[in-house]
Design a protein around this motif. Structure first.
Motif, PDB file in Angstrom:
ATOM      1  N   GLY A 240       0.427  -4.799  -1.629  1.00 23.60           N
ATOM      2  CA  GLY A 240      -0.920  -4.400  -2.029  1.00 23.60           C
ATOM      3  C   GLY A 240      -2.014  -5.312  -1.553  1.00 23.60           C
ATOM      4  N   GLY A 241      -1.668  -6.409  -0.847  1.00 20.91           N
ATOM      5  CA  GLY A 241      -2.692  -7.323  -0.372  1.00 20.91           C
ATOM      6  C   GLY A 241      -3.568  -6.743   0.706  1.00 20.91           C
ATOM      7  N   ASN A 246      -3.729   2.227  -4.715  1.00 19.92           N
ATOM      8  CA  ASN A 246      -4.016   3.631  -5.031  1.00 19.92           C
ATOM      9  C   ASN A 246      -3.225   4.548  -4.108  1.00 19.92           C
ATOM     10  OD1 ASN A 246      -5.628   4.285  -2.589  1.00 19.92           O
ATOM     11  ND2 ASN A 246      -7.077   2.802  -3.443  1.00 19.92           N
ATOM     12  N   ALA A 247      -3.220   5.825  -4.438  1.00 21.43           N
ATOM     13  CA  ALA A 247      -2.373   6.802  -3.742  1.00 21.43           C
ATOM     14  C   ALA A 247      -2.727   6.927  -2.264  1.00 21.43           C
ATOM     15  CB  ALA A 247      -2.494   8.161  -4.428  1.00 21.43           C
ATOM     16  N   ASP A 252      -1.492   5.826   3.476  1.00 20.40           N
ATOM     17  CA  ASP A 252      -1.870   5.159   4.719  1.00 20.40           C
ATOM     18  C   ASP A 252      -0.745   4.254   5.201  1.00 20.40           C
ATOM     19  OD1 ASP A 252      -3.530   4.724   6.817  1.00 20.40           O
ATOM     20  OD2 ASP A 252      -5.059   3.625   5.716  1.00 20.40           O
ATOM     21  N   PHE A 253      -0.090   3.590   4.276  1.00 20.74           N
ATOM     22  CA  PHE A 253       1.018   2.729   4.660  1.00 20.74           C
ATOM     23  C   PHE A 253       2.211   3.549   5.174  1.00 20.74           C
ATOM     24  CE2 PHE A 253       5.058   0.682   3.644  1.00 20.74           C
ATOM     25  CZ  PHE A 253       4.966  -0.396   4.512  1.00 20.74           C
ATOM     26  N   VAL A 254       2.499   4.676   4.528  1.00 20.79           N
ATOM     27  CA  VAL A 254       3.573   5.556   5.003  1.00 20.79           C
ATOM     28  C   VAL A 254       3.264   6.036   6.428  1.00 20.79           C
ATOM     29  CG1 VAL A 254       4.727   7.773   4.656  1.00 20.79           C
ATOM     30  CG2 VAL A 254       4.245   6.300   2.689  1.00 20.79           C
ATOM     31  N   PRO A 484      -9.192  10.560   5.817  1.00 25.68           N
ATOM     32  CA  PRO A 484      -9.134   9.397   4.913  1.00 25.68           C
ATOM     33  C   PRO A 484      -8.193   8.277   5.337  1.00 25.68           C
ATOM     34  CG  PRO A 484      -7.870  11.210   3.999  1.00 25.68           C
ATOM     35  CD  PRO A 484      -8.530  11.738   5.235  1.00 25.68           C
ATOM     36  N   LEU A 485      -7.245   8.543   6.244  1.00 25.43           N
ATOM     37  CA  LEU A 485      -6.251   7.535   6.610  1.00 25.43           C
ATOM     38  C   LEU A 485      -6.684   6.784   7.869  1.00 25.43           C
ATOM     39  CD1 LEU A 485      -2.975   9.648   6.132  1.00 25.43           C
ATOM     40  CD2 LEU A 485      -4.179   8.258   4.434  1.00 25.43           C
TER      41      LEU A 485
END
Length: 531
Positions: A240-241, A246-247, A252-254, A484-485
């Motif tokens: 989370g750094g 948030n969802a 975005d990480f996926v 958004p990503l």
């Protein structure tokens, strides 16, 4: 006071530049000595397929252990912690795709470029043109990261803070890179990759062992000191750094992870290197050696990243010329003074030069071999004219890379590379897998897959927070994003697979069974691969 801070940050410019120029001269000499037989397209594009699997594996790791890995990931770990290290996990795992699905069959089927494979059983002209367009766009995005890293690195060595000064530095880097490609071809570029990969591995291993020794060979002690030296505190060690909790950040990480894992095995300059070995067995050995080299490197870079936070501090890293990308050089200065800083910076610069040279070679080869020789000249171009076109293309690509590097200067290079990987995974990987494994796949499906992935990826990147609307955007002060990503892979990669499938299903064009059978035999056995 200003002079003292500059000296503390960059050490002695004379020592830095002496080591740096010595390395450039040595590698240029190696390139020159390797060019005496660049008379055929096979020599220029694939080094005559004369490298062993071990040599090519080290060069492969050199191709991918770029500014993004050494400067970008170490900086991302130093500033963002846990989330930064996840980049390296994705890149290491990605080589399984190359080993199990792509490397061997690609080596057996093609000769010089990705377009050779994609167009093998399709209509040559439209598919080769599409493959060349894809290669040019992907390599341009990848080059942006390398040029931005070069600007930040040399700016740190010379303590250059002005944008105009860093622009001049990026221009100089681009000119040296183009010279590498024009003179050396694949053979010279490969030897430079082998040299710089070896030096880079020695460099990060030495730094990581020294850091462990300084903290009593306790990695936990390094982490504790890093957490104390970071504004994130203990959160530096937790997810989370960078991507938050948030969802949308998790999506975005996926998307990022999907691009990392699927993008590497479809990068044009990486795929092109499979043609520098004589057979599929050596191609497999290349990937195995590359995987081990990268495992050692990323294990060390984890220690280097957190060590930079522990000894340098994230505030000082972010305020230095080059921002996050300065973490590893600043740590080198903290450990070994100006001499080690000069050595580390020279190795990092050689990393950038070699990777950009490989990218330029892949892009120029794709245009000269796929577009000029097979689309414009319909397969009747003589080798000398084809090599001449490749060299002219390298000049144009170098000019565009310089401009792009100036625009993106200051961005985290690992993040910029992730955009190139998303485009590669979207435009190239679905097409390659369909071509190699789906008998019904045809020309329409190929074009839909390439352009569907490429166009969707480009559109989503342009209208994403990566370009506008966030504090870290490439273009500051404007906001025209609606996607958004920051990474488009979650949408563009499945869309490319879907486009390839629908284009094939709805097309009335039948697949060529003879060509398909020939390709299957060739990809599995290698018979006829040098024809």
């Amino acid at each position: 006071m200003t002079v003292q801070i500059a000296a503390r940050t960059t050490g002695s410019p004379i020592i830095n530049l002496s080591v740096f120029f010595a390395f450039v001269v040595i590698t240029l000499f190696v390139v020159y000595k390797a060019t005496n037989r660049n008379s055929t397209t096979s020599d220029y594009y694939a080094a005559g397929s004369a490298f062993t699997g071990v040599q090519n594996g080290i060069a492969l790791s050199g191709d991918f252990l770029s500014a993004a890995s050494f400067l970008g990931i170490s900086g991302a770990i130093a500033v963002h912690g846990y989330d930064g290290f996840l980049y390296s996990v994705g890149w290491l795992v990605a080589w399984l795709v190359a080993l199990l699905l792509v490397g061997e069959r690609l080596r057996n089927t093609g000769r010089f470029t990705v377009g050779d494979v994609m167009a093998f059983r399709m209509k040559q002209r439209p598919v080769r043109a599409a493959a060349a367009n894809s290669t040019l766009v992907i390599t341009f995005f990848y080059m942006l990261a390398q040029m931005a890293g070069a600007g930040g690195l040399i700016a740190l060595l010379l303590n250059v803070h002005s944008k105009s000064g860093q622009a001049l530095i990026i221009t100089g880097v681009g000119l040296v890179m183009v010279f590498y490609v024009l003179v050396g071809g694949m053979k010279g570029t490969t030897w430079v990759q082998i040299i710089k990969a070896g030096l880079l591995l020695i460099c990060v291993t030495f730094m990581s062992v020294f850091l462990l020794g300084k903290f009593g060979f306790s990695f936990s002690a390094i982490l504790d000191q890093a957490a104390q030296n970071s504004p994130l505190g203990g959160d530096l060690l937790n997810p989370g750094g960078w991507y938050g909790e948030n969802a949308m950040d998790q999506l975005d990480f996926v998307s990022l992870a999907l691009s990392l894992v699927l993008g590497i095995s479809s990068l044009p300059h990486v795929l092109m290197r499979f043609y520098t070995v004589p057979d599929a067995k050596e191609a497999r050995r290349s990937v195995v050696w590359c995987s081990w080299s990268m495992f050692i490197f990323y294990l060390s870079i984890l220690i280097v990243g957190y060590g930079a936070t522990a000894l340098v501090g994230s505030d000082r890293i972010e305020s230095a010329p080059g921002g996050e990308n300065s973490a590893a050089p600043l740590l080198a200065f903290e450990i070994g003074g100006a001499m080690l800083l000069g050595i580390v910076s020279a190795v990092a610069f050689a990393t950038i030069l070699a990777v950009v040279a490989g990218l330029t070679l892949a892009a120029s080869a794709s245009f000269a071999h796929d577009v000029y020789a097979n689309v414009i000249r319909r397969g009747k171009a003589d080798p000398r004219s084809e090599i001449r076109v490749a060299r002219l293309t390298a000049l144009v690509i170098g000019f565009l890379a310089i401009l792009g590097g100036i625009v993106t200067n200051g961005q985290n290079v690992a993040f910029l590379v992730s955009l190139a990987l998303a485009l590669a995974a979207s435009a190239n990987l679905p097409t390659i897998l369909y071509t190699l494994f789906w008998k019904r796949f045809n020309t329409t499906g190929t074009l839909w897959s390439i352009y569907g992935g490429l166009v969707s990826g480009l559109v989503l990147i342009i209208f994403s927070p990566a370009i506008s609307g966030s504090p870290t955007s490439v273009i500051k002060g404007v906001d025209f994003h609606w996607f958004p990503l920051t990474n488009p892979g979650l949408v563009s990669i499945p869309l490319s697979f879907l486009c390839g499938f629908l284009g094939t299903i709805f097309s009335k064009e039948p697949a060529d069974p003879k060509k398909q059978a020939e390709m299957e035999v060739r990809s599995l056995t290698g018979i006829g691969s040098q024809a």
